[in-house]
Design an enzyme around this catalytic site. Structure first.
Site, mmCIF file in Angstrom:
data_model
loop_
_atom_site.group_PDB
_atom_site.id
_atom_site.type_symbol
_atom_site.label_atom_id
_atom_site.label_comp_id
_atom_site.label_asym_id
_atom_site.label_seq_id
_atom_site.Cartn_x
_atom_site.Cartn_y
_atom_site.Cartn_z
ATOM 1 N N HIS A 101 -5.675 -3.900 4.040
ATOM 2 C CA HIS A 101 -5.758 -2.452 4.234
ATOM 3 C C HIS A 101 -5.902 -2.082 5.700
ATOM 4 O O HIS A 101 -5.504 -1.014 6.124
ATOM 5 C CB HIS A 101 -6.875 -1.868 3.375
ATOM 6 C CG HIS A 101 -6.497 -1.893 1.934
ATOM 7 N ND1 HIS A 101 -6.856 -2.916 1.099
ATOM 8 C CD2 HIS A 101 -5.706 -1.069 1.213
ATOM 9 C CE1 HIS A 101 -6.328 -2.698 -0.088
ATOM 10 N NE2 HIS A 101 -5.632 -1.586 -0.054
ATOM 11 N N GLU A 151 0.809 -3.112 -10.482
ATOM 12 C CA GLU A 151 0.498 -3.984 -9.346
ATOM 13 C C GLU A 151 -0.151 -5.294 -9.779
ATOM 14 O O GLU A 151 -0.531 -6.110 -8.955
ATOM 15 C CB GLU A 151 -0.369 -3.255 -8.320
ATOM 16 C CG GLU A 151 -1.576 -2.537 -8.864
ATOM 17 C CD GLU A 151 -2.348 -1.775 -7.788
ATOM 18 O OE1 GLU A 151 -2.092 -1.954 -6.598
ATOM 19 O OE2 GLU A 151 -3.257 -1.010 -8.170
ATOM 20 N N ASP A 159 -0.397 -5.488 -3.931
ATOM 21 C CA ASP A 159 -1.170 -6.281 -4.879
ATOM 22 C C ASP A 159 -0.265 -7.101 -5.785
ATOM 23 O O ASP A 159 -0.604 -8.225 -6.143
ATOM 24 C CB ASP A 159 -2.088 -5.373 -5.711
ATOM 25 C CG ASP A 159 -3.333 -5.032 -4.923
ATOM 26 O OD1 ASP A 159 -3.961 -5.962 -4.385
ATOM 27 O OD2 ASP A 159 -3.649 -3.835 -4.799
ATOM 28 N N ARG A 206 -4.616 -11.198 0.088
ATOM 29 C CA ARG A 206 -4.062 -10.267 1.071
ATOM 30 C C ARG A 206 -4.701 -10.387 2.441
ATOM 31 O O ARG A 206 -4.086 -10.060 3.443
ATOM 32 C CB ARG A 206 -4.314 -8.815 0.602
ATOM 33 C CG ARG A 206 -3.420 -8.353 -0.459
ATOM 34 C CD ARG A 206 -3.899 -7.034 -1.027
ATOM 35 N NE ARG A 206 -3.589 -5.888 -0.177
ATOM 36 C CZ ARG A 206 -3.494 -4.652 -0.632
ATOM 37 N NH1 ARG A 206 -3.667 -4.400 -1.913
ATOM 38 N NH2 ARG A 206 -3.228 -3.659 0.168
ATOM 39 N N CYS A 253 4.974 2.390 -4.074
ATOM 40 C CA CYS A 253 4.133 2.881 -2.971
ATOM 41 C C CYS A 253 3.516 1.740 -2.179
ATOM 42 O O CYS A 253 2.699 1.965 -1.298
ATOM 43 C CB CYS A 253 3.061 3.835 -3.492
ATOM 44 S SG CYS A 253 1.953 3.067 -4.671
HETATM 45 C C1 PEP Z 1 -0.411 -1.721 -3.466
HETATM 46 O O1 PEP Z 1 -1.180 -2.559 -3.921
HETATM 47 O O2 PEP Z 1 0.784 -1.943 -3.223
HETATM 48 C C2 PEP Z 1 -0.908 -0.362 -3.154
HETATM 49 C C3 PEP Z 1 -0.082 0.581 -2.799
HETATM 50 O O3 PEP Z 1 -2.238 -0.131 -3.227
HETATM 51 P P1 PEP Z 1 -3.293 -0.639 -2.130
HETATM 52 O O4 PEP Z 1 -2.500 -1.179 -0.968
HETATM 53 O O5 PEP Z 1 -4.141 0.510 -1.753
HETATM 54 O O6 PEP Z 1 -4.030 -1.700 -2.865
HETATM 55 MG MG MG Z 2 -3.052 -1.926 -4.731
#
Ligand code: PEP
Ligand code: MG
Length: 575
Positions: free
Chosen positions: A191, A435, A459, A469, A506
């Protein structure tokens, strides 16, 4: 001059002075104070508490007016804690009665407080431990006469170098207008990296030992595209990079002309390009990029860097602010996705870290576990739905049972609101994030209960390829083109088509221009990304022919060699 390599996670070039962010506390000295010096030691402790108070007040005064309200409330909470007897008085007793030196007395007291907090059942009270630790660390640094090195010292336009930055840190950096950042650890879809892209500043992660080689004040060049950090560059290199900065700025100006053009393919298929946002203030960047709406509003950032969760009213205000800034456009509010690398405190205080946090009580699991956290959010989102095109989205669904529980809670909340005669949209579209591989494989089973899907590739890739991640040691395995990932994306899109519900994406893959054509060919019609890449993706959409890309994607899905997939996708993206 020295060059270090890491993983470039946000493009662009920055040239500026380094600010090295140290977080580690040195070892706390422990010794016995002779009786005659006890009152002097008490006074030393009190001076450190006072210094801490002055520092917090100064930071508070310098918070920019456009900072989120949580930035102030987090400082207020720290100021209040400084007044608490448990912190300001108890160590004095230990100095007087046990003859501990001030640092030791404070450490002993903070250990007692930690144990008390750990035993609390309430999630939020447990998280207060973080604040206590931060306040204690501040006093310790003052006792140790160590420069307090938090974000307040970062001057505008500096390049931050740190071992690691938590998302909570990064959101604070956002308000210091840093020019770039480099961390020794971290992965491309952490993140923290995502925030860098949303800030539109160059960033490099996994630049091993960067914070050891760089000293504050040194000149640096950050090449975000190549993942290169140049320390104390020669003049000729600086000149070369200044030229590159000008090129980038020129390309950006050219792209800006597409702001008001439609995202439509050459064979006239309309594609929706939406923005991902973390805070209400990000809406401006989304509007500037000409986004068709918000495809992902990561509401958990509203819960960070503060002692208490925002109540229903505060959430309602934040959501309506976003909705009102984008009149007529869809706003997809994702329910809380805390946990794993997104702790309210950034995970710094070591609060009950489980062995595998990414597989733990995160996102919808946490919300269903602690409905006192979830219910106010559901109410706030539903209330906000009366003011625009709000869509609600649930993260990290893995089994149908979770979805059924969420649906029940939404129904209950709707009945409450109806009874209280509070306005909301009874037909608010409900989407599920796909995800977790389990959800992708059984997407058809979810489809009949949902109004849309949104694929969270960050994810999905983490869980499918079993790569953390945030663990830089396994970054090299991160691969959006892995056949298993492509198959799961394709299964999800097909399940959506069958059920006649829209499928969006997304995750970061949606905003990466290298994959736009392949995703179009796979049938994706809604892309949500950080605003910084939206116009680049739009340019590709406008040059694309959907018919041709459908054939291209079909061919890719038949390939049996991953290297060939990479080569073909790369070749296509150069077209
Ligand atoms: C994802 O996991 O691709 C997502 C958009 O959510 P986040 O990155 O906030 O986990
Ligand atoms: Mg996610």
């Amino acid at each position: 001059m020295l060059a270090l390599h890491g993983t470039g996670v946000s493009d662009g070039v920055a040239i500026g002075k380094a600010f090295v962010l140290q977080r580690e506390l040195p070892e706390i000295p422990e010794y016995v104070i002779p009786r005659e010096y006890i009152e002097e030691e008490v006074a030393r402790f009190q001076r450190a508490v006072e210094a801490s108070r002055r520092q917090l007040m100064t930071i508070r005064e310098h918070i920019p007016s456009n900072a989120p309200p949580e930035a102030t409330s987090f400082l207020d909470a720290h100021l209040l804690m400084l007044d608490d007897k448990m912190i300001s008085q108890a160590p004095i007793e230990a100095i007087r009665n046990q003859q501990y030196n001030a640092e030791w007395a404070l450490k002993a007291q903070s250990e007692i407080l930690s144990t008390i907090f750990e035993q609390m059942d309430d999630h939020y009270l447990r998280n207060k431990k973080t604040d206590v630790n931060q306040v204690v660390n501040r006093i310790q640094r003052n006792l140790l006469q160590q420069n307090y090195d938090e974000h307040e010292k970062i001057a505008e336009g500096e390049i931050v170098v740190a071992d690691d930055l938590t998302p909570a840190d990064t959101v604070m950096l956002k308000h210091n207008r840093v020019r770039a950042f480099v961390t020794s650890l971290g992965g491309p879809i952490s993140h923290t990296a995502i925030l860098a892209r949303s800030l539109g500043i160059p960033a490099i992660v996994a630049a091993h030992s960067a914070s050891r080689y760089v000293s504050s004040g040194e000149e640096l060049i950050v090449d975000g595209k190549r993942g290169m950090l140049i320390i104390a560059p020669d003049r000729s290199i600086v000149d070369e990079y200044r030229r590159r900065q000008k090129d980038i700025a020129r390309k950006k100006r050219e792209l800006n002309r597409l702001r008001t053009s439609r995202a439509i393919t050459r064979d006239r298929h309309r594609v929706a390009l939406l923005a991902n946002i973390e805070l209400p203030a990000d809406v401006r960047a989304a509007a500037q990029a000409g986004a068709d709406g918000i495809g992902l509003y990561r509401t958990e950032f509203l819960f960070m860097n503060r002692p208490e969760p925002p109540n229903e009213e505060e959430q309602f205000r934040a959501y309506t602010k976003v909705i009102k800034s984008l009149p007529g456009k869809p706003v997809t509010i994702r329910t809380l996705d805390l946990g794993a690398d997104k702790q309210v405190d950034g995970g710094r205080a070591g609060t009950a870290i489980t062995v595998n946090p990414a597989l733990g009580l995160r996102a919808v699991r946490l919300c269903l576990h602690d409905t006192s956290l979830f219910r106010p959010q559901l109410r706030a989102i539903l209330r906000a739905s009366a003011f625009g095109k709000v869509r609600m989205m649930i993260p990290m669904l893995s089994g149908q049972e979770e979805l059924f529980q969420v649906l029940d809670l939404i129904e209950e909340t709707k009945s409450d609101l109806k009874r209280e005669r509070i306005k909301f949209n009874p037909k608010i579209p409900l989407g599920g994030m796909i995800e977790v591989p389990a959800a992708a494989i059984s997407a058809d089973l979810f489809a009949s209960h949902l109004d849309f899907f949104s694929i969270g590739t960050n994810d999905l890739i983490q869980y499918t390829l079993a790569i953390d991640r945030v663990d830089d040691a396994v970054n090299y395995l991160y691969d959006p083109l892995h056949p298993s990932v492509l198959r799961l994306i394709s299964i999800t899109i097909q399940a959506g088509k069958q059920a006649r519900i829209p499928v969006a994406m997304c995750g970061e893959m949606a905003g990466d221009p290298r994959y736009t054509q392949l995703l179009l060919g796979l049938g994706l019609s809604e892309f949500s990304m950080h605003p910084a890449t939206l116009l680049e993706v739009k340019k590709i959409v406008r040059g694309a022919h959907l018919g041709q890309l459908t054939r291209f994607a079909r061919d890719i899905m038949k390939l049996r060699d991953t290297r060939e997939i990479h080569a073909r996708v790369e070749k296509q993206s150069r077209h």
